[in-house]
Design a protein around this motif. Sequence first.
Motif, PDB file in Angstrom:
ATOM      1  N   VAL A 111       0.849  -1.268   0.023  1.00  0.00           N
ATOM      2  CA  VAL A 111      -0.191  -0.160  -0.043  1.00  0.00           C
ATOM      3  C   VAL A 111       1.003   1.263   0.112  1.00  0.00           C
ATOM      4  O   VAL A 111       1.696   1.510   0.794  1.00  0.00           O
ATOM      5  N   ILE A 112       0.688   2.022  -1.050  1.00  0.00           N
ATOM      6  CA  ILE A 112       1.440   3.257  -1.001  1.00  0.00           C
ATOM      7  C   ILE A 112       0.172   4.486  -0.984  1.00  0.00           C
ATOM      8  O   ILE A 112      -0.639   4.583  -1.872  1.00  0.00           O
ATOM      9  N   THR A 113       0.587   5.544  -0.342  1.00  0.00           N
ATOM     10  CA  THR A 113      -0.493   6.620  -0.188  1.00  0.00           C
ATOM     11  C   THR A 113       0.347   7.944  -0.536  1.00  0.00           C
ATOM     12  O   THR A 113       1.602   8.051  -0.605  1.00  0.00           O
ATOM     13  N   HIS A 114      -0.403   8.910  -0.899  1.00  0.00           N
ATOM     14  CA  HIS A 114      -0.107  10.079  -1.359  1.00  0.00           C
ATOM     15  C   HIS A 114      -1.048  11.601  -0.640  1.00  0.00           C
ATOM     16  O   HIS A 114      -2.077  10.927  -0.574  1.00  0.00           O
ATOM     17  N   GLU A 115      -0.571  12.515  -0.298  1.00  0.00           N
ATOM     18  CA  GLU A 115      -1.155  13.279   0.291  1.00  0.00           C
ATOM     19  C   GLU A 115      -1.593  13.162   1.591  1.00  0.00           C
ATOM     20  O   GLU A 115      -2.961  13.536   2.075  1.00  0.00           O
ATOM     21  N   SER A 116      -0.994  12.070   2.308  1.00  0.00           N
ATOM     22  CA  SER A 116      -1.482  11.570   3.780  1.00  0.00           C
ATOM     23  C   SER A 116      -0.431  11.069   4.510  1.00  0.00           C
ATOM     24  O   SER A 116      -0.346   9.861   4.561  1.00  0.00           O
ATOM     25  N   PRO A 117       0.426  11.919   5.017  1.00  0.00           N
ATOM     26  CA  PRO A 117       1.601  11.569   5.749  1.00  0.00           C
ATOM     27  C   PRO A 117       1.435  10.677   6.844  1.00  0.00           C
ATOM     28  O   PRO A 117       0.300  11.055   7.562  1.00  0.00           O
ATOM     29  N   ASP A 123       2.209   1.184   3.598  1.00  0.00           N
ATOM     30  CA  ASP A 123       3.632   0.710   3.743  1.00  0.00           C
ATOM     31  C   ASP A 123       4.723   1.974   3.509  1.00  0.00           C
ATOM     32  O   ASP A 123       5.547   2.294   4.181  1.00  0.00           O
ATOM     33  N   TRP A 124       4.133   2.697   2.714  1.00  0.00           N
ATOM     34  CA  TRP A 124       4.773   4.147   2.523  1.00  0.00           C
ATOM     35  C   TRP A 124       3.999   5.194   1.977  1.00  0.00           C
ATOM     36  O   TRP A 124       3.042   4.988   1.291  1.00  0.00           O
ATOM     37  N   ASP A 125       4.252   6.396   2.479  1.00  0.00           N
ATOM     38  CA  ASP A 125       3.582   7.559   1.888  1.00  0.00           C
ATOM     39  C   ASP A 125       4.666   8.542   1.336  1.00  0.00           C
ATOM     40  O   ASP A 125       5.492   8.807   1.998  1.00  0.00           O
ATOM     41  N   PHE A 126       4.218   8.862   0.355  1.00  0.00           N
ATOM     42  CA  PHE A 126       5.291  10.019  -0.369  1.00  0.00           C
ATOM     43  C   PHE A 126       4.606  11.227  -0.838  1.00  0.00           C
ATOM     44  O   PHE A 126       3.278  11.546  -0.772  1.00  0.00           O
TER      45      PHE A 126
END
Length: 329
Positions: A111-117, A123-126
């Motif tokens: 799972v990778i997210t963005h705009e959600s630190p 697993d990772w947010d960028f």
Amino acid sequence: MKRLMAAAVAASFVLASSFAALAADAPKVGVVVKIGGIPWFNAMEAGIKEQSAKLGVDGFMIGPTSADPALQVRAIEDLIAQNVKVIGVVPNDAKVLEPVLNKAREKGIIVITHESPSQKGADWDFELASAKGFGEAYGKQLGELLGGKGGYAVFVGSLTVPLHNAWADAAIAYIKAHYPDMKLIGDRYGVAEDVDKSRSTALDLMAANPDLKGFLGFGSQGPIGAARAVEERRLIGKVTVLGPFSPGQGQKLLKAGALSGGFMWNPNLAGEVFITLADKLIKGEKIADGETIEGLGVVHPDYENHNIIVDQLVSINKDTVADLVALGL
């Protein structure tokens, strides 16, 4: 001739079978965004497709019909059922998504997210901009344009989008510290992913607050809706609107002066990064401190909170907007 035709047909079947095999072997990466059909996420989808073709990944985007967290949950459930390798998400509500993201990871899906630190269940947010730096840049610009005086209102995508609210917190804190004569009207309004709600809220706020001189819209539709309200009320030059928006969507409003500009990162690049990170993690590669990752540059990961944050702010103004539009943004 018949033999040649038969050979050509046979060859076409072989090629078709080969392409089908390649497509079947390509790892699936599904990216669920906040809402479909708006320029910001159209640009992100283009980036997803371009990088997927480059890396041999079967990457695709799902855009719900409204910014409803329940629709995102449903889309993620569907991706889990498809047994994709990676699920990417730009969350509307970080907490609502926690259970379904944890479910995905339990199934072995990355799972990778963005705009959600610091998103739980990821697993990772960028991020292509730090929350503090992004918010403070807006606070500083609004304070300068308003001469440090007057009321202002803040729009966010929703009250449950962590990043939008972190930007708002940073902007408000900067204004309080550097422009004490400016007054925040209300608290903040969760309308900035809906252009009509942003417009109507801006109209209501301007009618009720004659001293309102500016809007900060954190969410791609907030600045557009507020600028349309300013144009409608014929208050261009008297009310300032700032925020991240799609240059193509806001170009006319910017040139008319209803929209004063802002900062953004490149959503097309964000789409590419989703696929770049997905490909890297599918291959079992670790994200190392100090390494260079395409689209992010040199990274210094926060391993405790699973964040990769860089600052790549792009200024949107009358001088830069045409070039940004030419990039398809």
